[in-house]
Design an enzyme around this catalytic site. Structure first.
Site, PDB file in Angstrom:
ATOM      1  N   ASP A   1       0.819  -1.208   0.000  1.00 32.30           N
ATOM      2  CA  ASP A   1       0.000   0.000   0.000  1.00 32.30           C
ATOM      3  C   ASP A   1       0.855   1.261   0.000  1.00 32.30           C
ATOM      4  O   ASP A   1       0.474   2.275  -0.581  1.00 32.30           O
ATOM      5  CB  ASP A   1      -0.923   0.004   1.213  1.00 32.30           C
ATOM      6  CG  ASP A   1      -2.163  -0.854   0.992  1.00 32.30           C
ATOM      7  OD1 ASP A   1      -2.135  -1.685   0.069  1.00 32.30           O
ATOM      8  OD2 ASP A   1      -3.138  -0.703   1.732  1.00 32.30           O
TER       9      ASP A   1
ATOM     10  N   CYS B   1       0.742  -7.999   5.442  1.00 30.96           N
ATOM     11  CA  CYS B   1       0.345  -6.606   5.258  1.00 30.96           C
ATOM     12  C   CYS B   1      -1.077  -6.456   4.727  1.00 30.96           C
ATOM     13  O   CYS B   1      -1.584  -7.319   4.015  1.00 30.96           O
ATOM     14  CB  CYS B   1       1.337  -5.903   4.331  1.00 30.96           C
ATOM     15  SG  CYS B   1       2.976  -5.722   5.086  1.00 30.96           S
ATOM     16  N   ASP B   2      -1.690  -5.386   5.130  1.00 32.95           N
ATOM     17  CA  ASP B   2      -2.925  -4.816   4.613  1.00 32.95           C
ATOM     18  C   ASP B   2      -3.936  -5.816   4.070  1.00 32.95           C
ATOM     19  O   ASP B   2      -4.491  -6.600   4.809  1.00 32.95           O
ATOM     20  CB  ASP B   2      -2.566  -3.727   3.598  1.00 32.95           C
ATOM     21  CG  ASP B   2      -1.910  -2.551   4.330  1.00 32.95           C
ATOM     22  OD1 ASP B   2      -0.680  -2.468   4.309  1.00 32.95           O
ATOM     23  OD2 ASP B   2      -2.622  -1.761   4.949  1.00 32.95           O
ATOM     24  N   LYS B   3      -4.178  -5.838   2.756  1.00 24.47           N
ATOM     25  CA  LYS B   3      -5.272  -6.646   2.213  1.00 24.47           C
ATOM     26  C   LYS B   3      -4.957  -8.133   2.205  1.00 24.47           C
ATOM     27  O   LYS B   3      -5.851  -8.964   2.042  1.00 24.47           O
ATOM     28  CB  LYS B   3      -5.612  -6.225   0.777  1.00 24.47           C
ATOM     29  CG  LYS B   3      -6.014  -4.784   0.578  1.00 24.47           C
ATOM     30  CD  LYS B   3      -6.729  -4.179   1.717  1.00 24.47           C
ATOM     31  CE  LYS B   3      -6.315  -2.752   1.914  1.00 24.47           C
ATOM     32  NZ  LYS B   3      -4.986  -2.533   2.416  1.00 24.47           N
TER      33      LYS B   3
ATOM     34  N   CYS C   1       4.765  -2.096   8.689  1.00 26.09           N
ATOM     35  CA  CYS C   1       5.136  -0.765   9.195  1.00 26.09           C
ATOM     36  C   CYS C   1       4.779  -0.598  10.669  1.00 26.09           C
ATOM     37  O   CYS C   1       3.750  -1.066  11.131  1.00 26.09           O
ATOM     38  CB  CYS C   1       4.482   0.310   8.344  1.00 26.09           C
ATOM     39  SG  CYS C   1       5.064   0.290   6.630  1.00 26.09           S
TER      40      CYS C   1
ATOM     41  N   GLU D   1      -6.801   4.509  -0.524  1.00 20.32           N
ATOM     42  CA  GLU D   1      -6.400   5.113   0.746  1.00 20.32           C
ATOM     43  C   GLU D   1      -5.904   6.531   0.503  1.00 20.32           C
ATOM     44  O   GLU D   1      -5.345   6.842  -0.545  1.00 20.32           O
ATOM     45  CB  GLU D   1      -5.289   4.291   1.407  1.00 20.32           C
ATOM     46  CG  GLU D   1      -5.781   2.988   1.984  1.00 20.32           C
ATOM     47  CD  GLU D   1      -4.719   2.274   2.787  1.00 20.32           C
ATOM     48  OE1 GLU D   1      -5.076   1.366   3.549  1.00 20.32           O
ATOM     49  OE2 GLU D   1      -3.527   2.607   2.645  1.00 20.32           O
TER      50      GLU D   1
ATOM     51  N   SER E   1      -5.405   5.196   5.165  1.00 30.04           N
ATOM     52  CA  SER E   1      -4.383   4.307   5.692  1.00 30.04           C
ATOM     53  C   SER E   1      -4.513   4.265   7.201  1.00 30.04           C
ATOM     54  O   SER E   1      -4.933   5.237   7.835  1.00 30.04           O
ATOM     55  CB  SER E   1      -3.000   4.826   5.302  1.00 30.04           C
ATOM     56  OG  SER E   1      -1.999   4.212   6.088  1.00 30.04           O
TER      57      SER E   1
END
Length: 553
Positions: free
Chosen positions: A78, A119-121, A191, A442, A468
């Site tokens: 992202d 991470c994320d998705k 992160c 985002e 985000s």
């Protein structure tokens, strides 16, 4: 065994021949076949080390009597996709991940499944697949990145994004920004704040789909490798017991997840992902119910981007188990919920001591009396909008100001950096929802620009896109219905007064109903931004953000 479909009996001799072409032995084929979904790639810092995690998982599977079979899964960074057309693919990739894992598992008849995201998705996409497939499954993530540091000041990716805004405001030099760039992200891992990836990894642990420690053990810590091996051992226990995700992902489990989400002040993206995962097991999560939960659960952890602490601090304070024990001490959790340990949540944390500390506050001394996230309703968002209230300056919890209207993210960022936004303004970024974007980008670039230029205490941002987990300030997203479907956001004009009242959970467009009716009659749907390829198909199928942006076909 389920895998007997592809390996047992005379009629499966051709199948066994193909296995043997890859070096599998008869003894390996006699064992349960465990699919290992590895999302390693060389474009996400949180995934660059997942080969090592995967090998540890495979070692655990072999030691426990199984045969691991690794296959790949895609992943989008992202941060690298942020601020340009690439971000349109981020949320949309969640469905691709779930669909591709479903296809791989059912095509090859695996007996169990280990999912390795970070991470994320990727995390919710893999959980959606596990829920959909309902065969024994367990998750182990790659772990969080350590914070960077300059002169005893901790940094993370958000420090660099906000540094860009600070440079535009003349507060730092290009040389200082360069130092931030070099030092903010010191190595592999997701992160270092309570951004989306770490929020979802923590909540995966709470949902019961990962072993304790999954959410907070740093990527570079040897405990992460030991956790991966234990995960490999544990999938074999799940296969023996036939303990599957639908026994774990219950209404009580999702209630626990949202309770912890409130306590940690997690990413607003969880309001997309948890409903989407729940949908896969036939559970519907209503946004207004989340406000009721928020009223009961205090905000106990003040983590980046809103607070001073990073994930490594939460880990040192005992991680998610310590937070669960804190909430459980006040009867704020469903302790009978099953987990992949084979035990119930209450058993997992039984006897855990809670030391006095600053990172996890006691329930009677929270950072805020209500949870870190809130859903707003009103004439601008009849079906809801989401805000991380724990990251909003107290001065902006109640605000009224003129709308500054932009039909895409790039135009708003240009105006912010160009000094065209004034204190008190309410920035509207529309046609960025699931259908209109498409893909619901985002908005870390504009929120970081606002913060970096010192406007986060006086300027609000409202969008049908999303934010985000690193965003802070009065950033209100997921506005539903979205502008592309004719929602009220499409009817806002420059200078209209917008009223925000986060404590009252209200978001209002202060325009007379008669005037809005005239605007609605004159409104026409925008021309689709993408007319071919995956995004075009996604835009036709995806539902509103308040449903979790699911594809229900």
């Amino acid at each position: 065994m389920r895998s007997d479909q592809v390996k047992k009996g005379a009629t499966r001799a051709p199948h066994r021949s193909l296995f043997k072409a890859m070096g599998y032995t008869d003894r390996e084929l006699e064992r349960p076949l465990i699919g290992i979904a590895n999302s390693f790639n060389e474009i996400i810092p949180g995934h660059i080390h997942l080969r090592t995690i995967t090998e540890a998982v495979k070692a655990g599977v072999r030691l426990a009597g199984g045969t691991p079979v690794e296959f790949g899964a895609i992943g989008i960074c992202d941060g690298i996709a942020m601020g340009h057309e690439g971000m349109k693919y981020s949320l949309a990739s969640r469905e691709l991940i779930a669909d591709s894992i479903e296809a791989m598992v059912n095509a090859h008849a695996f007996d169990g499944l280990v999912l390795i995201p970070n991470c994320d998705k990727i995390v919710p996409g893999m959980l959606m697949a596990a829920a959909r497939l309902d065969l024994p499954a367990i998750v182990v993530s790659g772990g969080p990145m350590l914070a960077g540091e300059i002169n005893n000041q901790r940094l993370d990716l958000n420090s660099v994004f906000e540094g860009v805004g600070a440079l535009a405001a003349g507060e730092i030099s290009e040389e200082e920004l360069s130092v931030l760039e070099e030092r903010a992200c010191p190595g592999c891992g997701s992160c270092a704040g309570m951004f989306t990836a770490n929020t979802m990894n923590c909540l995966t642990e709470v949902l019961g789909m990962a072993l304790p420690g999954n959410g907070t053990i740093p990527a570079v810590d040897a405990r992460r490798l030991r956790l991966a091996k234990e995960t490999g051992f544990q999938i074999m226990e799940l296969v023996k017991k036939q303990l599957t995700p639908r026994s774990i992902l219950t209404e009580e489990a999702f209630t626990n997840a949202f309770a912890v989400d409130m306590a940690i002040g997690g990413s607003t993206n969880t309001f997309l992902h948890l409903p989407a995962i729940a949908h896969e097991v036939g559970i519907k999560l209503e946004l207004n119910w989340i406000n009721e939960l928020s009223a009961k659960i205090p905000h106990l952890c003040h983590l980046r981007p809103a607070g001073p602490h990073h994930i490594q601090d939460l880990d040192a304070a005992g991680g998610i188990p310590a937070l669960l024990a804190t909430l459980a001490s006040q009867n704020l959790l469903h302790l009978a919920a099953l987990t992949v340990t084979g035990r119930r949540m209450g058993e997992n944390i039984e006897g855990l001591k809670i030391p006095e500390q600053k990172v996890i506050r006691p329930v009677n001394n929270p950072y805020h009396q209500t949870g870190g996230l809130a859903v707003l309703f009103g004439s601008l968002a009849p079906d809801g909008a989401v805000v991380k209230q724990a990251a909003v300056d107290p001065e902006m919890l109640v605000h009224q100001g003129p709308a500054r209207v932009f039909d895409q993210e790039e135009a708003a960022v240009k105006a912010i950096f160009g000094g065209q936004i004034n204190p008190g303004d309410v920035i509207i970024i529309r046609y960025e929802g699931p259908q209109g974007g498409p893909g619901m980008r985002e908005m870390l670039s504009p929120t970081s620009a606002i913060a970096g230029m010192g406007l986060d205490r006086t300027v609000a941002l409202i969008t049908d896109g999303r934010f985000s987990g690193a965003s802070r300030g009065a950033s209100i997203g997921h506005v539903s219905p979205e502008a592309a479907t004719g929602g009220p956001l499409a009817l806002v004009q420059e200078g209209d007064l917008i009223q925000i009242d986060i404590p009252a959970r209200r978001l209002e467009l202060l325009v007379a109903p008669e005037e809005l009716a005239k605007r609605k009659a004159a409104w026409r749907p925008p021309t689709p931004k993408v007319t071919h390829g995956y995004l075009a198909r996604y835009a036709k199928l995806v539902k509103s953000a308040n449903t979790g942006a699911i594809i229900d076909v």
